[in-house]
Design a protein around this motif. Structure first.
Motif, PDB file in Angstrom:
ATOM      1  N   ILE A  82       0.866  -1.173   0.000  1.00 20.51           N
ATOM      2  CA  ILE A  82       0.000   0.000   0.000  1.00 20.51           C
ATOM      3  C   ILE A  82       0.903   1.224   0.000  1.00 20.51           C
ATOM      4  N   GLN A  83       0.699   2.063  -0.992  1.00 21.81           N
ATOM      5  CA  GLN A  83       1.520   3.267  -1.138  1.00 21.81           C
ATOM      6  C   GLN A  83       0.642   4.491  -0.899  1.00 21.81           C
ATOM      7  N   ARG A  84       1.031   5.310   0.051  1.00 17.91           N
ATOM      8  CA  ARG A  84       0.318   6.544   0.345  1.00 17.91           C
ATOM      9  C   ARG A  84       1.205   7.723  -0.009  1.00 17.91           C
ATOM     10  N   SER A  85       0.574   8.819  -0.404  1.00 14.80           N
ATOM     11  CA  SER A  85       1.363   9.991  -0.781  1.00 14.80           C
ATOM     12  C   SER A  85       2.100  10.580   0.417  1.00 14.80           C
ATOM     13  N   TYR A  86       1.516  10.504   1.589  1.00 17.20           N
ATOM     14  CA  TYR A  86       2.161  11.057   2.788  1.00 17.20           C
ATOM     15  C   TYR A  86       3.015  10.029   3.518  1.00 17.20           C
ATOM     16  N   GLN A  87       3.028   8.788   3.077  1.00 12.78           N
ATOM     17  CA  GLN A  87       3.879   7.707   3.570  1.00 12.78           C
ATOM     18  C   GLN A  87       3.764   7.458   5.066  1.00 12.78           C
ATOM     19  N   GLY A  88       2.564   7.621   5.640  1.00 15.16           N
ATOM     20  CA  GLY A  88       2.313   7.302   7.047  1.00 15.16           C
ATOM     21  C   GLY A  88       1.590   5.974   7.152  1.00 15.16           C
ATOM     22  N   TYR A  89       2.174   5.028   7.877  1.00 12.44           N
ATOM     23  CA  TYR A  89       1.616   3.674   7.930  1.00 12.44           C
ATOM     24  C   TYR A  89       1.438   3.161   9.357  1.00 12.44           C
ATOM     25  N   GLU A  90       1.502   4.036  10.351  1.00 14.98           N
ATOM     26  CA  GLU A  90       1.386   3.598  11.739  1.00 14.98           C
ATOM     27  C   GLU A  90       0.047   2.920  12.015  1.00 14.98           C
ATOM     28  N   ASP A  91      -1.042   3.435  11.395  1.00 12.05           N
ATOM     29  CA  ASP A  91      -2.357   2.825  11.608  1.00 12.05           C
ATOM     30  C   ASP A  91      -2.404   1.405  11.049  1.00 12.05           C
ATOM     31  N   LEU A  92      -1.807   1.189   9.899  1.00 12.14           N
ATOM     32  CA  LEU A  92      -1.786  -0.151   9.315  1.00 12.14           C
ATOM     33  C   LEU A  92      -0.886  -1.096  10.108  1.00 12.14           C
ATOM     34  N   LYS A  93       0.237  -0.563  10.623  1.00 15.79           N
ATOM     35  CA  LYS A  93       1.129  -1.395  11.442  1.00 15.79           C
ATOM     36  C   LYS A  93       0.415  -1.900  12.694  1.00 15.79           C
ATOM     37  N   SER A  94      -0.428  -1.051  13.282  1.00 19.28           N
ATOM     38  CA  SER A  94      -1.133  -1.466  14.495  1.00 19.28           C
ATOM     39  C   SER A  94      -2.337  -2.358  14.183  1.00 19.28           C
ATOM     40  N   GLU A  95      -2.957  -2.197  13.021  1.00 20.24           N
ATOM     41  CA  GLU A  95      -4.149  -2.966  12.673  1.00 20.24           C
ATOM     42  C   GLU A  95      -3.838  -4.321  12.038  1.00 20.24           C
ATOM     43  N   ILE A  96      -2.772  -4.414  11.263  1.00 22.87           N
ATOM     44  CA  ILE A  96      -2.469  -5.650  10.530  1.00 22.87           C
ATOM     45  C   ILE A  96      -1.302  -6.359  11.206  1.00 22.87           C
TER      46      ILE A  96
END
Length: 174
Positions: A82-96
């Motif tokens: 999953i590529q986001r323009s703002y490159q913030g993935y903390e929510d996905l790290k905690s959920e997945i």
């Protein structure tokens, strides 16, 4: 004679690059923007690996690295990213987490990491929405469309030795 040959080569190069940009934008609009998720490929499986990492993306002139959230499912050969323009993935790290069951809607890819992930669900909760993917894809396709139109029309006008100033003053005098 050499000037004319160089002019022709430059025209063909500009025209080809413009048409490639136009074609890529049309393909992106067709395959990644406003798609029906009911018709998209999807897979449901358990997470065997998940983390954020940098992946290599090849460009026309240089190689860039993009930070993505990566995960792999036990019953799929695709490495989803999953590529986001703002490159913030903390929510996905905690959920997945490893062992979680996810449902992933995607477009198949032959790349090492499939960044064409439309939607991710976990227990009927949407973790990554199609709207985010669609906005990113449509903005990239819009930029490619603009560049393609400018290159194509510019190449044709340049090859025809179109003089914009003479054209505009012709309107004023008429």
């Amino acid at each position: 004679m050499a000037k004319r040959k160089n002019r022709l080569v430059n025209f063909i190069l500009g025209l080809v690059l413009g048409l490639v940009a136009l074609t890529s934008s049309i393909v992106t609009f067709k395959e990644d923007v406003n798609i029906d998720l009911a018709k998209a490929h999807f897979v449901t499986g358990q997470v065997v690996d998940a983390d954020s990492r940098e992946i290599r993306k090849l460009g026309l002139r240089w190689t860039t690295f993009k930070r993505v959230f990566y995960f792999k499912l036990n019953n799929s050969k695709q490495n989803f990213a999953i590529q986001r323009s703002y490159q913030g993935y903390e929510d996905l790290k905690s959920e997945i987490q490893i062992g979680d069951t996810l449902k992933v809607y995607y477009r198949p890819s032959v790349d090492d990491y499939n960044i064409h992930v439309f939607k991710v669900e976990k227990a009927n909760k949407v973790l990554e929405d199609y709207k985010d993917y669609s906005e990113n894809a449509s903005s990239q396709a819009g930029i490619a469309l603009f560049i393609g139109v400018v290159l194509t029309i510019g190449s044709i006008l340049w090859f025809m030795k179109f003089n914009l100033l003479r054209f505009m003053t012709g309107w004023i005098e008429a």
